[in-house]
Structure formats: C-alpha cells, structure tokens
Design a protein around this motif. Structure first.
Motif, short mmCIF file in Angstrom:
data_model
loop_
_atom_site.label_atom_id
_atom_site.label_comp_id
_atom_site.label_asym_id
_atom_site.label_seq_id
_atom_site.Cartn_x
_atom_site.Cartn_y
_atom_site.Cartn_z
N GLY A 155 0.63 -1.22 0.25
CA GLY A 155 -0.04 0.04 0.07
C GLY A 155 0.94 1.09 -0.10
N VAL A 156 1.92 1.20 0.50
CA VAL A 156 2.87 2.34 0.82
C VAL A 156 3.51 2.66 -0.84
N CYS A 157 3.80 1.21 -1.31
CA CYS A 157 4.18 1.62 -2.94
C CYS A 157 3.12 2.42 -3.91
N LEU A 158 1.91 1.80 -3.33
CA LEU A 158 0.83 2.62 -4.28
C LEU A 158 0.56 3.87 -4.02
N ALA A 159 0.98 4.32 -2.60
CA ALA A 159 0.86 5.62 -2.17
C ALA A 159 2.04 6.58 -2.85
N VAL A 165 10.47 1.43 -2.65
CA VAL A 165 10.54 0.91 -1.28
C VAL A 165 11.13 -0.12 -0.85
N PHE A 166 11.99 -0.16 0.13
CA PHE A 166 12.71 -1.02 0.58
C PHE A 166 12.31 -1.67 1.72
N ASN A 192 7.04 -1.31 -6.96
CA ASN A 192 8.61 -1.16 -6.98
C ASN A 192 9.15 -1.21 -5.43
N ILE A 193 8.96 -2.53 -5.18
CA ILE A 193 9.28 -2.66 -3.82
C ILE A 193 10.35 -3.65 -3.92
N LYS A 194 11.33 -3.53 -2.87
CA LYS A 194 12.68 -4.39 -3.08
C LYS A 194 12.88 -4.85 -1.63
#
Length: 638
Positions: A155-159, A165-166, A192-194
């Motif tokens: 959800g943070v990535c979508l925000a 975001v790591f 875009n999460i790693k």
C-alpha cells in the motif's frame, strides 16, 4: 576534538563516514568499499554494545538479527544520501525484534542521543522491544508482528508510485503466510518494492534447513514471480552489486543474502542463541578485543532493575506456568507407550518450543512432536486436522498475541468437530518488554462460536498446581480448549493465613466452576491467571484492616458458573481484575451476565487500557493492575 558521542563509549560520529552510492553504478570504488566496510564494522560494534545492555539489565533483547543486516542498512543509507527523490528513505523491517536497527538509525540521524541507547528495552525509556510509531523519536513505522510488513508496504508503494520502497526481510519472517499474499499482489501490480532478505538459517528454535526441509527462499519468491538475486551477505562487492541489480530491475525484486548468523562473534556465530540478546560475557570479550575499554566499563556498571514488593497470600517461590504446561502434558502421556502416544497425540510447534513449554514434550516424548516453522495458521489447522479424527488430540501452542492470527482457523476447526488443545503463553502484559504489539490481550476473540452446543473453553490457571490439574483434567476432552499462561512466573496461591497451597495435594480441577479463594461479605474481586496472586495481596491487606472482601478465581473464563455468580453477584460489589484488554476481556461480559440474572451489585472492571511502557513487571503498574491500584478500585466501590 571529541564529538557528541564521545561519552557514549563508542565515538560513532567521529568514526562514521558518510557514503553516497548510485545504484546505477554496481561497482564500488576502493574508497567507497573501504568506507562502507569501516561503517559496517563500527555499527555492528555499536549494536553489540547497546543490545548487551539489555542483557545486563535483565530485559533481554535481540542482537543477531540487527547485527546481520548492517551491511544492507549501510548500503541503503548511501542510496538515500544519493537521492531522496528516487527512494522512500525509510529502512522498513518485517522483523520487529530487530528494532535495534531502528534505534541505531534514530541516533545516527540525531533524533535521540547515542547515550540513550544504553536504556534499550528498559521501562519508560521509549525503546521497547519492537518499533512503535509515535513513541520513539525518529522511528518511522510500527512493525507489528513478525512477517506482517510486506503486505502493508504494498500500500505504501501504491501511495508513492514514483519512489522505490525497501524492506529488510528474514528467512523466519518469510515463512508467514501474509508474505505469500503480499508477493502475489506486488508482482501482479508491478510494485516498485525491493526485499532484502537475511537468509541466515537461524530462527528461535532451530534451523529452517532442518525443520522445514524443502523450504527455499529463492524458489518460493521466484515462484511468486519476483526477480530474485542471490548474494553472499559478507561479500560487500557481491552484496552491493546484487542490491543494485534489484533496484534497477523494473518492478518487485528480492535479494537473498546468505550468511551465518552473527558472523564474527565468537561463541555465537551460526548459533540459534545469536537470535536472542548477546550475553554480557561474550559482548565484553568482543568489545575488549576491539579496544572499547570505556564501553566495557559502562556495560559492567549496568545492573538489573528491581521491583521490590512483598506479596502476601502467596509463596515466595515462583514458577513458569508456560513451562509447567509442557511438564503436565508429559505427565498425561506417561501411561502411553511410544506407539500409543504417536497414534493419539500430535504436538506441532511454531518455532517457539522453548518459550511455550513444548520443548519439554520434545525432549521427553519426541514421538509425538513435530517441529514446524513460523506458520501459526497452517500449524494450528494441521493440529486441528489431526484432532478431527475420533480419539486423537492435536496440540498447538504460540504466544497469546498471535491468537488473533488464527481466529478463522479456529472456526474451521470447530465446524469440523476437531479436538485441539491450545496453549497460549505470554498472555496479558506482565514481563512483556516486546511491548504493545506482543500484548496477549484479546484472547476472548477465540470464544466466537454460537452458543448452541459450543464446547470451546478458555482456561487460565492461577498457579503451577492449578496448571498441572487443568491439563490433567481437560486433556482428553472434546472440542477446542485454550489453556493460557504468562511470560512471567507466578507464585503458588496460599490458603488464608497459612503457608499451605490452596491448590494442594489431591486437588482436582473443576472445569466451568469458579473457586472462592477468600469468602467475604463486603463484596468480591473476580480474577484469573497471574492477577489472582495480586488480588490475594490486595484482598488480604483489606481483610486484615477489617474490610471483609472476598476473592473468586474464575479460571474458566467463558462459562458462567450459576451457583458462584449468584453468590458473589448478591454481594455489595463486584470488581473484575484482569490483564486482558478492558474492551474485550472478561469484564466486558461480566456486567451483562449479572444483569441477565437480575443481580445488581456495584460493578467495576479494570484491565489493560494503555500502550506499553516497556520493561518487565513495570507493565503491570503502568496499567494500574498492581495491588495498591486494586485496593483503590475496591475502595471506590464501597
């Protein structure tokens, strides 16, 4: 000139070297590599130092996890130094027990002084055992329970679709089912999460390669559709290049960092003991070898905190009911041969056997024991499936806080008439340095069946003798039975004005019945579990002063004892004392039960209402559940 950290014992600011790294360039220069390695060594030394203060103070903690991931943290810090536009500059971590990382970063970013780190996990230090947003300056998130962060970060990535975001991961956290769902969504929506996973092959109770044969982080993550890179976690060139590859890859990606746990710490490297806090002796040796004389002196000067209070009405010796549970199960199994026991009983562990007493069963009756991973939902359901066969019993155990994670599975088990004996340890708040996210206060969530024909039972014994009697009595009962205990040890309850145990030789536990520990005419306190001995102290002090207060031990929490409730409900007042959530605990139900029977005493209930203060026994005083607070509550009803 000395820097601001000179008095800490390790002069971090004088030695730390800011590094800027661009992931578009996957090769380190000699200077960048030198500076990175210097920072890694410095910050690992700092982790060893201040986490060992938790061992010295007696509040425990975790060293190995945060120590392990320092290379990844240093690389991320260098990325954030390079660009605040491309990256969300927060080092999220799905393993909250690695909170030392967050406190270290808070000090490094000057939100808190480094000296304050030496109060790690101490009560009222605002440095609890898991990160809590809004409590500790500089901490940017609450981790919650193990393995719950990735789904949240989707959800943070979508925000923040324009930022990378790591998240720091671990081979233990990744066993949780939430992560499978999170991975599927991340891949489906190309987030875009790693994920940087510390694969050290160590969890609390053992090595995943032993108890979860066939479990592969790489295969699992690739199976979900992630791009996965593997790296030797202690090879800085390889680690850096792999993280760069993950960052420049479009969409979700993971780096699986292979290393032994606590690399370079003599006596802990590769050991399950490294998961916990480093012992002071080993930390002292480590720091001395690296020349931190002042740090060693400061560490040696730290002593355990003490809460001096002499309780009346209970024994001086205390016992760990969470361990007694395992001993009691072994006792029940004594008449059975290995073959009979294996046919009738299955005990499934979720990597907490040492904490919940199952290690006693593992040692003494290995034929019934199954070591499993950090997979509470699946493990409970497996125990229930075994127990759904007539004549068989599945045994499951975890922390009380995690009961919230298996509510749907409990319903599934109930619908299939499964026989499951559940041990939920670490209930309430007593001795809970892990703090709010580990408070086991919503146990009544499990009591969610329809009244018609429900056999679900919640048992919370008051002392070791009652725990043994409870396990013995209800072991072979049908249905779902929860037996609850605390992290903290409890004394034996004594008969009034004697040294004789109330639950002495020959005692048989009466399921669904309340027991009058003290009979009175002025009103009654109703308590259970670890609150009984505190209630005894409060009640006996009042009785000695002429106030004839009674005390009821309601060890079966979710069944009304009609005879008992009419007795105490007909007295002038009823006070429910518990460490469960005041909103969902016994007290929230007792008032209704009284009114349904036209019983109208003055009524009050007290339970857990506040976020934690850290520390151990201080949590009880912080919640207003200590004997003097109980006395005050009783007086308010007179």
């Amino acid at each position: 000139m000395a820097s601001a950290t000179a008095d800490f014992g390790i002069d971090v600011f004088a030695r730390y070297k800011p590094v800027t790294l661009d992931p578009a360039n996957p090769k380190l220069s000699e200077q960048q590599k030198s500076d990175l390695l210097s920072n890694i060594s410095l910050l690992r030394d700092t982790i060893v130092y201040f986490t060992s203060s938790g061992a010295a103070r007696g509040v425990s903690g975790h060293t190995g996890g945060p120590y392990d991931t320092i290379p990844e943290v240093c690389i991320l810090e260098a990325f954030f130094q390079h660009s605040s536009d491309k990256f969300l500059p927060i080092v999220y971590d799905e393993a909250g027990h690695r909170v030392a990382t967050q406190y270290l970063l808070s000090a490094l970013h000057k939100h808190i002084p480094f000296e304050h780190l030496l109060h790690y996990r101490e009560a009222n230090s605002k440095l609890p055992g898991h990160p809590e947003l809004g409590l500790t300056p500089g901490v940017a998130f609450s981790s919650g329970r193990l393995g719950h962060m990735w789904a949240f970060l989707n959800g943070v990535c979508l925000a923040y679709p324009e930022k990378t975001v790591f998240m720091l991961g671990s081979d233990g956290s990744q066993q949780e089912g939430d992560n499978a769902e999170a991975a599927r969504l991340a891949v489906a929506k190309d987030l875009n999460i790693k994920i940087l996973v510390d694969d050290n092959n160590v969890t609390i109770a053992g090595h995943p390669s032993d108890y979860l044969k066939g479990y592969s982080l790489v295969s699992t993550l690739e199976g979900h559709g992630l791009k996965v890179f593997e790296a030797a976690g202690e090879d800085i060139d390889q680690l850096y290049a792999s993280i760069c590859s993950a960052v420049t890859h479009k969409g979700p990606a993971a780096v699986v960092c292979k290393r032994k746990m606590a690399p370079g710490i003599k006596g802990l490297e590769g050991s399950t003991h490294a998961h916990d806090v480093i012992p002071v002796k080993i930390a002292t040796q480590y720091l001395e070898e690296r020349g931190y004389t002042e740090a060693v002196e400061k560490l040696k000067a730290i002593t355990p905190n003490s809460l001096a209070y002499l309780y009346s009405g209970s024994s001086k010796d205390k016992y760990a009911n969470r361990i007694i549970f395992g001993e009691a199960v072994v006792k029940v199994l004594e008449p059975l041969s290995k073959e009979e026991a294996k046919e009738k009983v299955l005990v499934i562990d979720s990597d907490l056997e040492g904490s919940t007493g199952l290690s006693v069963i593992h040692k003494n009756r290995p034929e019934v024991f199954l070591s499993s991973g950090i997979m509470e939902r699946g493990n409970f359901s497996a125990a229930a499936g075994f127990g759904s066969v007539k004549g068989k019993v599945g045994i499951f155990s975890t922390f009380s806080a995690f009961a919230e994670m298996i509510i749907s599975e409990i319903t599934m088990a109930r619908l299939n008439y499964a026989n499951v004996l559940c041990h939920f340890s670490h209930s309430g708040v007593d001795d809970m340095a892990d703090n709010t996210c580990h408070f086991g206060v919503n146990t009544f969530f499990a009591d969610n069946a329809l009244i018609d024909g429900d056999t679900t039972r919640l048992y919370f014994p008051a002392d070791a003798n009652q725990m043994r009697a409870t396990v013995s009595k209800v072991f072979w009962d049908e249905g779902i039975r929860l037996i609850i205990s605390t992290r903290a040890k409890v004394p034996l309850i004594l008969k009034e004005n004697t040294e004789e145990p109330f639950y002495g030789e020959g005692y048989e536990f009466p399921p669904s019945k309340d027991e009058f520990i003290r009979v009175g005419s002025a009103g009654y306190v109703v308590a259970f579990g670890e609150m009984v001995y505190r209630a005894v102290d409060a009640v006996d002090r009042l009785r000695s002063g002429g106030v004839d207060v009674g005390l009821v031990n309601k060890s079966t929490l979710n069944v009304v004892d009609e005879d008992a409730i009419r007795k105490y409900g007909s007295s002038p007042f009823v006070l429910v004392l518990e460490s469960l959530n005041q909103k969902t605990g016994l007290g929230s139900k007792m008032g209704t039960w009284l009114l349904e029977r036209q019983l109208t005493p003055k009524y009050k209930y007290i339970g857990t209402t506040k976020e934690g203060c850290g520390g151990l026994g201080e949590q009880i005083f912080h919640q207003g559940l200590d004997p003097q607070s109980v006395i005050k509550a009783i007086r308010s009803l007179q």
